[in-house]
Write an enzyme that holds these catalytic residues in place. Sequence first.
Site, PDB file in Angstrom:
ATOM      1  N   HIS A  45       0.849  -1.203   0.000  1.00  0.00           N
ATOM      2  CA  HIS A  45       0.000   0.000   0.000  1.00  0.00           C
ATOM      3  C   HIS A  45       0.876   1.242   0.000  1.00  0.00           C
ATOM      4  O   HIS A  45       2.044   1.173   0.396  1.00  0.00           O
ATOM      5  CB  HIS A  45      -0.904   0.030   1.233  1.00  0.00           C
ATOM      6  CG  HIS A  45      -1.705  -1.216   1.391  1.00  0.00           C
ATOM      7  ND1 HIS A  45      -2.831  -1.474   0.652  1.00  0.00           N
ATOM      8  CD2 HIS A  45      -1.509  -2.308   2.177  1.00  0.00           C
ATOM      9  CE1 HIS A  45      -3.314  -2.661   0.995  1.00  0.00           C
ATOM     10  NE2 HIS A  45      -2.524  -3.198   1.905  1.00  0.00           N
TER      11      HIS A  45
ATOM     12  N   ALA B 273      14.495 -15.477  14.959  1.00  0.00           N
ATOM     13  CA  ALA B 273      13.027 -15.447  14.971  1.00  0.00           C
ATOM     14  C   ALA B 273      12.475 -14.042  14.752  1.00  0.00           C
ATOM     15  O   ALA B 273      13.078 -13.051  15.145  1.00  0.00           O
ATOM     16  CB  ALA B 273      12.534 -15.971  16.320  1.00  0.00           C
TER      17      ALA B 273
ATOM     18  N   LYS C 123      28.094  -6.080  15.556  1.00  0.00           N
ATOM     19  CA  LYS C 123      29.526  -6.411  15.509  1.00  0.00           C
ATOM     20  C   LYS C 123      29.855  -7.119  14.207  1.00  0.00           C
ATOM     21  O   LYS C 123      28.962  -7.643  13.521  1.00  0.00           O
ATOM     22  CB  LYS C 123      29.932  -7.261  16.710  1.00  0.00           C
ATOM     23  CG  LYS C 123      29.267  -8.630  16.779  1.00  0.00           C
ATOM     24  CD  LYS C 123      29.731  -9.390  18.018  1.00  0.00           C
ATOM     25  CE  LYS C 123      28.945 -10.676  18.200  1.00  0.00           C
ATOM     26  NZ  LYS C 123      29.166 -11.353  19.455  1.00  0.00           N
TER      27      LYS C 123
END
Length: 198
Positions: A116, A142, A183
């Site tokens: 959109h 996750a 890192k």
Amino acid sequence: MKLNKSVKAVIDKIWKIKEVSWAKYSLRKCNSVGPLTRMVGKISVNNLGIIRLGEKVKIWGTLIPIELVALPNAELIIGDNVSINFGVSICAQKSVTIGNNCGIGNYSLIMDTDFHEIGNHMSTKRPSAEPIIICDDVWLAARVIVMKGVTIGKGAVVSAGSVVATNVPPYTLVGGVPARIIKKLPHPDELNQEGEAV
Ligand SMILES: CC(C)(COP(=O)(O)OP(=O)(O)OC[C@H]1O[C@@H](n2cnc3c(N)ncnc32)[C@H](O)[C@@H]1OP(=O)(O)O)[C@@H](O)C(=O)NCCC(=O)NCCS
């Protein structure tokens, strides 16, 4: 009761054959699926373009199904030995490419379009898409969201819950919203056989 090793190996093999057959059936709407790609659980495939999966891809659609979408004329390419965890959704309006040996953590979302437009979100007209490239050996932890136009470099790791809105250099750990470099990670040439930095 203890099963001896050879019985276990046979049961293992039967399970793997079952998972490979289930993948063949569940992924039948894809244009190509490499050998030994296996799957448990459920997947939704909406292929109006091209969807290709490499060999030895592992799809774990347990608990929550996985979603693969290629909109008209779009390409969704998944390399060899990629692991896709439950609840993952990958959508290509133009092009999403995932390299070899990648891990896609549960509930991650990869989409090369915003769907959109700001100020006109009720319109059915889709904004233009920008390709996503996820290079070899990348791990998305996750609930990672990868936005349009992003390239994630080889061997990078994206920590849990991150929103990746800009390119990620190879061999870096990134995290946060938006994801920033945390890192540098060692190149495989800099690791010994035990995987420790030398
Ligand atoms: C990628 C990951 C394993 C890195 O762990 P790690 O190397 O131990 O990193 P650390 O925990 O030492 O964190 C290093 C820094 O990054 C920050 N950081 C870690 N995860 C972060 C995140 N998700 N978002 C923002 N910053 C994060 C830490 O606060 C720390 O910052 P500091 O140096 O200022 O203290 C971990 O961040 C992660 O995402 N774990 C979840 C994995 C997962 O989702 N598994 C299941 C699906 S496959």
